[in-house]
Every structure is written in structure tokens, then in C-alpha cells.
Design a protein around this motif. Sequence first.
Motif, PDB file in Angstrom:
ATOM      1  N   ARG A 225       0.840  -1.204   0.000  1.00  0.00           N
ATOM      2  CA  ARG A 225       0.000   0.000   0.000  1.00  0.00           C
ATOM      3  C   ARG A 225       0.879   1.260   0.000  1.00  0.00           C
ATOM      4  O   ARG A 225       1.671   1.458  -0.917  1.00  0.00           O
ATOM      5  CB  ARG A 225      -0.966  -0.024   1.179  1.00  0.00           C
ATOM      6  CG  ARG A 225      -1.955  -1.185   1.142  1.00  0.00           C
ATOM      7  CD  ARG A 225      -3.020  -1.059   2.211  1.00  0.00           C
ATOM      8  NE  ARG A 225      -3.990  -2.141   2.103  1.00  0.00           N
ATOM      9  CZ  ARG A 225      -3.882  -3.304   2.741  1.00  0.00           C
ATOM     10  NH1 ARG A 225      -2.856  -3.521   3.545  1.00  0.00           N
ATOM     11  NH2 ARG A 225      -4.803  -4.238   2.566  1.00  0.00           N
ATOM     12  N   THR A 226       0.744   2.094   1.020  1.00  0.00           N
ATOM     13  CA  THR A 226       1.479   3.376   1.022  1.00  0.00           C
ATOM     14  C   THR A 226       2.982   3.200   1.166  1.00  0.00           C
ATOM     15  O   THR A 226       3.742   4.124   0.889  1.00  0.00           O
ATOM     16  CB  THR A 226       0.970   4.274   2.162  1.00  0.00           C
ATOM     17  OG1 THR A 226       1.118   3.585   3.408  1.00  0.00           O
ATOM     18  CG2 THR A 226      -0.501   4.622   1.953  1.00  0.00           C
ATOM     19  N   PHE A 227       3.422   2.023   1.625  1.00  0.00           N
ATOM     20  CA  PHE A 227       4.856   1.784   1.780  1.00  0.00           C
ATOM     21  C   PHE A 227       5.504   1.294   0.482  1.00  0.00           C
ATOM     22  O   PHE A 227       6.725   1.122   0.426  1.00  0.00           O
ATOM     23  CB  PHE A 227       5.103   0.763   2.888  1.00  0.00           C
ATOM     24  CG  PHE A 227       4.682   1.219   4.251  1.00  0.00           C
ATOM     25  CD1 PHE A 227       5.466   2.099   4.974  1.00  0.00           C
ATOM     26  CD2 PHE A 227       3.484   0.779   4.795  1.00  0.00           C
ATOM     27  CE1 PHE A 227       5.075   2.522   6.235  1.00  0.00           C
ATOM     28  CE2 PHE A 227       3.081   1.197   6.055  1.00  0.00           C
ATOM     29  CZ  PHE A 227       3.880   2.087   6.774  1.00  0.00           C
ATOM     30  N   GLY A 228       4.693   1.056  -0.550  1.00  0.00           N
ATOM     31  CA  GLY A 228       5.230   0.561  -1.812  1.00  0.00           C
ATOM     32  C   GLY A 228       6.289   1.457  -2.430  1.00  0.00           C
ATOM     33  O   GLY A 228       7.385   0.975  -2.787  1.00  0.00           O
ATOM     34  N   PRO A 229       6.048   2.773  -2.586  1.00  0.00           N
ATOM     35  CA  PRO A 229       7.082   3.643  -3.159  1.00  0.00           C
ATOM     36  C   PRO A 229       8.369   3.658  -2.351  1.00  0.00           C
ATOM     37  O   PRO A 229       9.472   3.663  -2.920  1.00  0.00           O
ATOM     38  CB  PRO A 229       6.409   5.019  -3.165  1.00  0.00           C
ATOM     39  CG  PRO A 229       4.946   4.723  -3.215  1.00  0.00           C
ATOM     40  CD  PRO A 229       4.763   3.483  -2.401  1.00  0.00           C
ATOM     41  N   ALA A 230       8.263   3.656  -1.021  1.00  0.00           N
ATOM     42  CA  ALA A 230       9.464   3.661  -0.187  1.00  0.00           C
ATOM     43  C   ALA A 230      10.257   2.364  -0.365  1.00  0.00           C
ATOM     44  O   ALA A 230      11.500   2.379  -0.429  1.00  0.00           O
ATOM     45  CB  ALA A 230       9.082   3.857   1.276  1.00  0.00           C
ATOM     46  N   ALA A 231       9.558   1.222  -0.454  1.00  0.00           N
ATOM     47  CA  ALA A 231      10.239  -0.056  -0.654  1.00  0.00           C
ATOM     48  C   ALA A 231      10.937  -0.091  -2.010  1.00  0.00           C
ATOM     49  O   ALA A 231      12.088  -0.539  -2.124  1.00  0.00           O
ATOM     50  CB  ALA A 231       9.233  -1.202  -0.553  1.00  0.00           C
ATOM     51  N   THR A 232      10.262   0.394  -3.031  1.00  0.00           N
ATOM     52  CA  THR A 232      10.870   0.435  -4.367  1.00  0.00           C
ATOM     53  C   THR A 232      12.089   1.349  -4.387  1.00  0.00           C
ATOM     54  O   THR A 232      13.131   1.009  -4.973  1.00  0.00           O
ATOM     55  CB  THR A 232       9.839   0.925  -5.402  1.00  0.00           C
ATOM     56  OG1 THR A 232       8.695   0.068  -5.377  1.00  0.00           O
ATOM     57  CG2 THR A 232      10.430   0.927  -6.800  1.00  0.00           C
ATOM     58  N   ALA A 233      11.973   2.512  -3.736  1.00  0.00           N
ATOM     59  CA  ALA A 233      13.094   3.445  -3.682  1.00  0.00           C
ATOM     60  C   ALA A 233      14.275   2.832  -2.927  1.00  0.00           C
ATOM     61  O   ALA A 233      15.444   3.018  -3.314  1.00  0.00           O
ATOM     62  CB  ALA A 233      12.659   4.748  -3.010  1.00  0.00           C
ATOM     63  N   GLY A 234      13.997   2.071  -1.851  1.00  0.00           N
ATOM     64  CA  GLY A 234      15.068   1.440  -1.103  1.00  0.00           C
ATOM     65  C   GLY A 234      15.807   0.398  -1.921  1.00  0.00           C
ATOM     66  O   GLY A 234      17.046   0.346  -1.923  1.00  0.00           O
ATOM     67  N   LEU A 235      15.059  -0.447  -2.632  1.00  0.00           N
ATOM     68  CA  LEU A 235      15.697  -1.446  -3.492  1.00  0.00           C
ATOM     69  C   LEU A 235      16.488  -0.786  -4.615  1.00  0.00           C
ATOM     70  O   LEU A 235      17.586  -1.247  -4.973  1.00  0.00           O
ATOM     71  CB  LEU A 235      14.641  -2.385  -4.074  1.00  0.00           C
ATOM     72  CG  LEU A 235      13.921  -3.306  -3.081  1.00  0.00           C
ATOM     73  CD1 LEU A 235      12.831  -4.102  -3.789  1.00  0.00           C
ATOM     74  CD2 LEU A 235      14.912  -4.254  -2.423  1.00  0.00           C
ATOM     75  N   ALA A 236      15.947   0.297  -5.177  1.00  0.00           N
ATOM     76  CA  ALA A 236      16.648   1.008  -6.252  1.00  0.00           C
ATOM     77  C   ALA A 236      17.937   1.635  -5.736  1.00  0.00           C
ATOM     78  O   ALA A 236      18.980   1.586  -6.411  1.00  0.00           O
ATOM     79  CB  ALA A 236      15.732   2.082  -6.851  1.00  0.00           C
ATOM     80  N   ALA A 237      17.890   2.220  -4.539  1.00  0.00           N
ATOM     81  CA  ALA A 237      19.091   2.837  -3.975  1.00  0.00           C
ATOM     82  C   ALA A 237      20.163   1.786  -3.692  1.00  0.00           C
ATOM     83  O   ALA A 237      21.353   1.995  -3.979  1.00  0.00           O
ATOM     84  CB  ALA A 237      18.731   3.590  -2.692  1.00  0.00           C
ATOM     85  N   LEU A 238      19.754   0.645  -3.132  1.00  0.00           N
ATOM     86  CA  LEU A 238      20.710  -0.427  -2.849  1.00  0.00           C
ATOM     87  C   LEU A 238      21.362  -0.930  -4.127  1.00  0.00           C
ATOM     88  O   LEU A 238      22.587  -1.127  -4.190  1.00  0.00           O
ATOM     89  CB  LEU A 238      19.990  -1.567  -2.129  1.00  0.00           C
ATOM     90  CG  LEU A 238      20.830  -2.778  -1.738  1.00  0.00           C
ATOM     91  CD1 LEU A 238      21.949  -2.384  -0.802  1.00  0.00           C
ATOM     92  CD2 LEU A 238      19.949  -3.853  -1.103  1.00  0.00           C
ATOM     93  N   THR A 239      20.556  -1.104  -5.161  1.00  0.00           N
ATOM     94  CA  THR A 239      21.092  -1.580  -6.441  1.00  0.00           C
ATOM     95  C   THR A 239      22.009  -0.548  -7.073  1.00  0.00           C
ATOM     96  O   THR A 239      23.069  -0.891  -7.626  1.00  0.00           O
ATOM     97  CB  THR A 239      19.940  -1.909  -7.406  1.00  0.00           C
ATOM     98  OG1 THR A 239      19.063  -2.864  -6.795  1.00  0.00           O
ATOM     99  CG2 THR A 239      20.465  -2.475  -8.711  1.00  0.00           C
ATOM    100  N   ALA A 240      21.637   0.722  -6.996  1.00  0.00           N
ATOM    101  CA  ALA A 240      22.456   1.775  -7.592  1.00  0.00           C
ATOM    102  C   ALA A 240      23.814   1.873  -6.907  1.00  0.00           C
ATOM    103  O   ALA A 240      24.854   2.048  -7.561  1.00  0.00           O
ATOM    104  CB  ALA A 240      21.717   3.114  -7.508  1.00  0.00           C
ATOM    105  N   LEU A 241      23.825   1.753  -5.572  1.00  0.00           N
ATOM    106  CA  LEU A 241      25.089   1.851  -4.838  1.00  0.00           C
ATOM    107  C   LEU A 241      25.965   0.628  -5.068  1.00  0.00           C
ATOM    108  O   LEU A 241      27.196   0.750  -5.187  1.00  0.00           O
ATOM    109  CB  LEU A 241      24.805   2.021  -3.346  1.00  0.00           C
ATOM    110  CG  LEU A 241      24.152   3.335  -2.925  1.00  0.00           C
ATOM    111  CD1 LEU A 241      23.810   3.309  -1.446  1.00  0.00           C
ATOM    112  CD2 LEU A 241      25.070   4.518  -3.233  1.00  0.00           C
TER     113      LEU A 241
END
Length: 516
Positions: free
Chosen positions: A270-286
Motif C-alpha cells: 500500500r502506502t509503503f510501496g514507493p518507499a520499498a521500491t526506492a530502497g531497493l533502487a538505492a541499494l542496487t544503484a550503490l
Amino acid sequence: MVTTQAPRTTRTGAGPLLSGTVALLVALTFIPLGYVAWAIVSTGPARVYALVVRPRVGELLVNTVGLVVVTVPICVALGVAAAWLVERTDVPGRAVWRPLLVAPLAVPAFINSYAWVSVWPQLHGFGAGVLVSALSYFPFVYLPAAATLRRLDPAIEESARALGSSPVGVFFRVVLPQLRLAVLGGGLLIGVHLLAEYGAFAMLRFATFTTAIFEQFQATFDGVAGATLAGILVTLCLVLLLAESALRGKARFARIGSGAPRILTPIPLRTFGPAATAGLAALTALALGVPVWTLTRWLLIGGTAVWSLSDLGTALLQTTLLAAGAAILATVLAFPFAWLAVRFSGPLARTVEGANFITSAMPGIVTALALVTVAIRFAPGLYQTTALVLCAYLLMFLPRALVNLRSGLAQIPPALEEASLSLGRSPAHTFFHVTLRLTAPAAAAGMCLVFVAVATELTATLLLAPTGTRTLAMRFWSLSSELDYAAAAPYATVLVLLSIPVTVLLFNQSTKVATA
């Protein structure tokens, strides 16, 4: 389909053939430890005490212990959280995140350091070591955690939800206990690797026991001082082993059958979906974006002038042959170790399980010096041979295969093997048609981990390799040590590309669910 928490089998005798074979292999693993003990004992207590109480040793102890204490929990948190988001929630792009979160295994830690130092030249010290280590090693937890989540019985979690447990409650009460073996095995691998890592921390100018030992031998060839530091390192590894053994306990979780064809309904974020996606994207980018961008940048700066195809081809061939040979040998030899550790109890099983990790925690240079000493004194014909190099790789990296095989064997109920034997099948038939088939994914994963480790190994190869050996890691280190980052980039790129197919195979094997 049933998921059971099965205790370790009560068998206490492993049989003379298995015990004798394993005892011989264990004796070989104690060669580096024997070298360290011999160097310390022959020095005398007075000088050893003087070497241990130096302020420098205290600084190295704080750095090394602090690195393990901080980095391992971060890797566990990142790996388990990422695995749970991808395997249990409706986070968008789950099919994409699965391979991306495994991909950092294709980037060696020292190449990660090279990338981050190129982007941020002032990066050094404890924080830099934690950053690079966490980004390099969290897949060691993510991979087994995600694989275990895919094998768990969905009915148990659904029943817990039906009884009123929240998703958080289900995770901590039902899921996390069943991840214990995978998480502790991955955490142990990370801890041991941190104790033995040299290249990444040397490039970040962060002093640990391993970098100090290498510098000691390189500068003064003071074997006593280096062996004393290695003795402290062995003690730290023993602490890690005891902690992992105590936390692991005796319980084993095994799932019989392939289960129902239905799939567990993903938990809505639900509302935590964007935050979870952003976290996975940040981890992958780093973890991936920085090294990929750095390598691309240096390749563009160097142009065609830095590509020496003949030298690259030779380095690639030698690296592939050494890594493939060591991976096959390590996986084959890890089977009796894993079998004894999982299927039997007693002092021999505990000694077998710990001996490999203690040896692998030693820096590659100490293992190499021990083998050189033994070869020169007792088997001169082995000195400067490929056989001695492979022996060093086995001593250093066999635990990577052992951890995976141990986890795979622990999930096979002994009742399946006993049923096969009761039906008149021979032990050999039972092993090949039941045990080996069910542990094949774990064996393939262990083989892949050993391949990647050997392909990126540096210190032992530098000391033991026959004249003319030029692996990709050796060439990269030679050029990057001269600050010729552009010339080093092609070797780093080929090394990463070589690791990608193996990482893909590792990912594919981890997605297979073993069925009886």
C-alpha cells in the motif's frame, strides 16, 4: 507436503571409510594453522608477548572486530529485508529485482573499492570499509534467504494470518526462525571473508589484521610478527564459529514434497510501496551503479590504447582454468565434510565443521607461506606448481561450498534416505538418486561461489603461482597499484564479465525448489 522441524539424526558413528577420508582432509586443512603455531612456539613466550601487547595490535583489533560487528548485521538486515520484499510482498518489478540483487556478487570487493575511490578519492578508513563491504557482501545473505523463502510452506504463513497475526508478526514468529540456518551461514561467510580480505581494505587505506600481515611480510619478511597477528586472527574466527554454532542450535527445517501448486498471496505494501521500491533502487544503484559507471568512465578515458587483447586473453584463460578446477574440487571434497556435519554428531563432526572455517579465515598470504614452507621442506617438486595453487584455493574457499551443501543436506529428511535403503537400494544408489539429486541446487550454488572467489583471489596467487601466471586479478592489482586506473579498467571489466554467467547460474539454481 509437510514442513518439519527435524532434529539432527542420532547416529554417532560415521563409519571407518568416511571418518578416515575426512580425517585426512582435516589434517591437510590444519597445515596453515600448524605453520602459525610452529612459528609462535619456536619464537618463545617473551617475544610473542611483546608483539601482542603493542599499541598497533590494539588498533588493529579494534578495526577488525569493529568491522565485523558493524558490517555483518548490516548485511543481514539488507539481505533479509530485500529477500522478504521481493519474495513476500507486492513490490513492483519483483522479477527484475531478483537478479539485480544477486548481481553484486559479480563485482569483487577490491573492484568495488577501486570504483568508490575513483568517484570519491578522499574515501578511506572505517566508514569506507563498512560501506564497500556491505555493498559487496549482502548478497551472501540475500541469496540463501530468498531461496529459503521460496521453499517454505505457504500454508503455515496463511494459517498464522488467519489466526490474526499481522505481517510483521508472521515474519518474526514464523518466517524468521525458518531462515535461521541460511542467515547464519551467510553471516558466517561474510564474517570470515571480512577477516581475510586484503585488496579492498588496502585500497581504502583501512588497516586490519590482514593488511598488516601482508605489509609485515612484504616490508621485512618478519614471519614471527606476521604469524603472531595471524594467531590473533584465528582466535577471532574461532569466536565467530562458536557464536554461529550457538545461535544455530540443533533444529533443522525440512519440507517433504513439492507442495500445492498455489502461490502465497503477496502482502500488499500500500502506502509503503514507493518507499520499498526506492530502497531497493538505492541499494542496487550503490552496489552496481557506482562500479559500472566507474569502469565505463575509465574505459572511455583510456580508449583503445589500454586494450591489450593478447595479454587479456592469456589472463582470461588462466583465470578460468584455475577457477573452474578449484570449484569442482572444492565442491566434491565438501560433500563428506557437509555429510558428517549434518548427519552425525560427536567431536569429529564438530571438528570437521570448524576446521575449514578457521583455515579460510587466515589471510591468503599466510596460507601461501605455510604451503611454501611445507613444499620446500617435504615436497620440493610441488613448489611453483599449479597443484600447490589449487591446494591453497581449497584451503581458503572450501567453506563456500560447505555452507551451501550443509544447508541443502539439512533440508533433506534422513527418513527419505532410510526409506530408500529399506527398499533394498544400495547406499551408492541412495546417494546418487536421492541425496545428490536433492542437493544439486545447493552444490551448484557452492561451486559458483568458489569459482567467483578463485577468479578474484589475489594474495595467495601472487605468492604461489608458477612463473608466467598472469590472472585477471593479478594484472588489475599491478596496474591499479601504480594508479594507472585506465589501464586497469579492461582487466576489471573482463573479470566482472567473467563472473556474470556464473552469477546468473547461481541465481537460476537458487530459484529451483528441491522436491522429493
